[in-house]
Design a protein around this motif. Structure first.
Motif, PDB file in Angstrom:
ATOM      1  N   UNK A  35       2.095  -3.977   0.224  1.00  0.00           N
ATOM      2  CA  UNK A  35       2.651  -3.429  -1.116  1.00  0.00           C
ATOM      3  C   UNK A  35       1.628  -4.021  -2.128  1.00  0.00           C
ATOM      4  N   UNK A  36       0.757  -3.113  -3.262  1.00  0.00           N
ATOM      5  CA  UNK A  36       0.737  -3.721  -4.716  1.00  0.00           C
ATOM      6  C   UNK A  36       0.466  -2.940  -5.413  1.00  0.00           C
ATOM      7  N   UNK A  37       0.642  -3.574  -6.923  1.00  0.00           N
ATOM      8  CA  UNK A  37       1.114  -2.241  -7.810  1.00  0.00           C
ATOM      9  C   UNK A  37       0.173  -2.932  -9.161  1.00  0.00           C
ATOM     10  N   UNK A  38      -0.626  -1.595  -9.537  1.00  0.00           N
ATOM     11  CA  UNK A  38      -1.369  -2.447 -10.362  1.00  0.00           C
ATOM     12  C   UNK A  38      -1.672  -1.173 -12.078  1.00  0.00           C
ATOM     13  N   UNK A  39      -1.281  -1.826 -12.374  1.00  0.00           N
ATOM     14  CA  UNK A  39      -1.734  -0.334 -14.334  1.00  0.00           C
ATOM     15  C   UNK A  39      -3.219  -0.304 -14.782  1.00  0.00           C
ATOM     16  N   UNK A  40      -3.603   0.857 -15.566  1.00  0.00           N
ATOM     17  CA  UNK A  40      -4.767   1.232 -15.351  1.00  0.00           C
ATOM     18  C   UNK A  40      -4.404   2.033 -16.410  1.00  0.00           C
ATOM     19  N   UNK A  41      -4.001   1.836 -18.131  1.00  0.00           N
ATOM     20  CA  UNK A  41      -4.420   3.230 -18.877  1.00  0.00           C
ATOM     21  C   UNK A  41      -3.092   3.963 -18.846  1.00  0.00           C
ATOM     22  N   UNK A  42      -2.670   5.380 -18.635  1.00  0.00           N
ATOM     23  CA  UNK A  42      -1.348   5.382 -18.959  1.00  0.00           C
ATOM     24  C   UNK A  42      -0.704   5.802 -17.169  1.00  0.00           C
ATOM     25  N   UNK A  43      -1.354   5.039 -16.041  1.00  0.00           N
ATOM     26  CA  UNK A  43      -1.010   5.212 -14.891  1.00  0.00           C
ATOM     27  C   UNK A  43      -0.526   4.000 -14.064  1.00  0.00           C
ATOM     28  N   UNK A  44       0.213   3.907 -13.593  1.00  0.00           N
ATOM     29  CA  UNK A  44       0.682   2.951 -12.455  1.00  0.00           C
ATOM     30  C   UNK A  44       0.173   3.086 -11.169  1.00  0.00           C
ATOM     31  N   UNK A  45       0.403   2.416 -10.418  1.00  0.00           N
ATOM     32  CA  UNK A  45      -0.745   3.229  -9.447  1.00  0.00           C
ATOM     33  C   UNK A  45       0.210   2.035  -8.077  1.00  0.00           C
ATOM     34  N   UNK A  46       0.292   2.193  -7.016  1.00  0.00           N
ATOM     35  CA  UNK A  46       0.981   2.086  -5.991  1.00  0.00           C
ATOM     36  C   UNK A  46       0.191   1.823  -4.547  1.00  0.00           C
ATOM     37  N   UNK A  47      -0.454   0.830  -4.281  1.00  0.00           N
ATOM     38  CA  UNK A  47      -1.282   0.633  -2.886  1.00  0.00           C
ATOM     39  C   UNK A  47      -0.540   0.362  -1.617  1.00  0.00           C
ATOM     40  N   UNK A  48      -0.649   1.196  -0.511  1.00  0.00           N
ATOM     41  CA  UNK A  48       0.272   0.925   0.101  1.00  0.00           C
ATOM     42  C   UNK A  48      -1.358   0.828   1.467  1.00  0.00           C
ATOM     43  N   UNK A  49      -1.111  -0.937   1.797  1.00  0.00           N
ATOM     44  CA  UNK A  49      -2.769  -0.423   2.369  1.00  0.00           C
ATOM     45  C   UNK A  49      -2.190  -1.435   3.901  1.00  0.00           C
ATOM     46  N   UNK A  50      -2.690  -1.087   5.679  1.00  0.00           N
ATOM     47  CA  UNK A  50      -2.385  -1.526   6.407  1.00  0.00           C
ATOM     48  C   UNK A  50      -3.771  -1.654   6.828  1.00  0.00           C
ATOM     49  N   UNK A  51      -4.098  -3.254   8.230  1.00  0.00           N
ATOM     50  CA  UNK A  51      -4.659  -3.267   8.360  1.00  0.00           C
ATOM     51  C   UNK A  51      -5.070  -2.876  10.317  1.00  0.00           C
ATOM     52  N   UNK A  52      -4.420  -1.638  10.046  1.00  0.00           N
ATOM     53  CA  UNK A  52      -4.486  -0.442  11.970  1.00  0.00           C
ATOM     54  C   UNK A  52      -5.607  -0.140  11.690  1.00  0.00           C
ATOM     55  N   UNK A  53      -5.976   0.659  12.574  1.00  0.00           N
ATOM     56  CA  UNK A  53      -7.122   1.045  13.681  1.00  0.00           C
ATOM     57  C   UNK A  53      -7.393   2.484  12.522  1.00  0.00           C
ATOM     58  N   UNK A  54      -7.204   2.277  11.207  1.00  0.00           N
ATOM     59  CA  UNK A  54      -8.078   3.742  10.231  1.00  0.00           C
ATOM     60  C   UNK A  54      -7.779   5.454  11.060  1.00  0.00           C
ATOM     61  N   UNK A  55      -8.035   6.099   9.863  1.00  0.00           N
ATOM     62  CA  UNK A  55      -7.989   7.197   9.760  1.00  0.00           C
ATOM     63  C   UNK A  55      -9.249   8.100  10.407  1.00  0.00           C
ATOM     64  N   UNK A  56      -9.279   8.752  11.372  1.00  0.00           N
ATOM     65  CA  UNK A  56     -11.299   9.382  11.500  1.00  0.00           C
ATOM     66  C   UNK A  56     -11.217   9.785  10.209  1.00  0.00           C
ATOM     67  N   UNK A  57     -12.225   9.615   9.729  1.00  0.00           N
ATOM     68  CA  UNK A  57     -12.852  10.616   8.666  1.00  0.00           C
ATOM     69  C   UNK A  57     -12.214  12.156   9.168  1.00  0.00           C
TER      70      UNK A  57
END
Length: 113
Positions: A35-57
């Motif tokens: 879980x990573x938080x970054x700020x760009x401009x007027x927005x905060x971004x929270x990324x929830x990243x996993x190393x799982x199997x992924x989601x088929x397109x």
């Protein structure tokens, strides 16, 4: 410096928990959850990243539709609800996923100020 957003804590907690639980369930043989938080401009971004199997397109457009689920017993309401919560806060919820590599959900929130 701390990141400040005007939010309904319980609703944002619900959205984040849903994403983290989904990630852990997707990595049924173990993996990494970031879980990573970054700020760009007027927005905060929270990324929830996993190393799982992924989601088929072909499913990536469907996961935010109500009642769509690939999980046994899944309601198909978690992700649509999480996206609605983010949009009610003036933000958004998007996904990037590569089958076999993992998934990143990106929560976008306007910063206070």
């Amino acid at each position: 410096a701390p990141v400040v957003c005007r939010i309904d804590v319980n609703l944002i907690k619900q959205a984040l928990l849903n994403l983290m639980i989904n990630a852990v369930q997707a990595m049924n043989t173990g993996g990494e959850l970031i879980v990573r938080v970054t700020v760009k401009g007027a927005f905060a971004y929270i990324e929830v990243i996993d190393s799982g199997p992924g989601i088929p397109s072909e499913n990536q457009d469907l996961i935010f539709k109500a009642y769509f689920s690939t999980k046994k017993g899944g309601s198909g309401l978690g992700l649509p609800t999480a996206r609605r919560i983010m949009r009610e806060h003036g933000g958004d919820l998007t996904v990037e996923s590569e089958p076999g590599k993992g998934t990143c959900f990106l929560l976008k929130l306007p910063t206070a100020g």
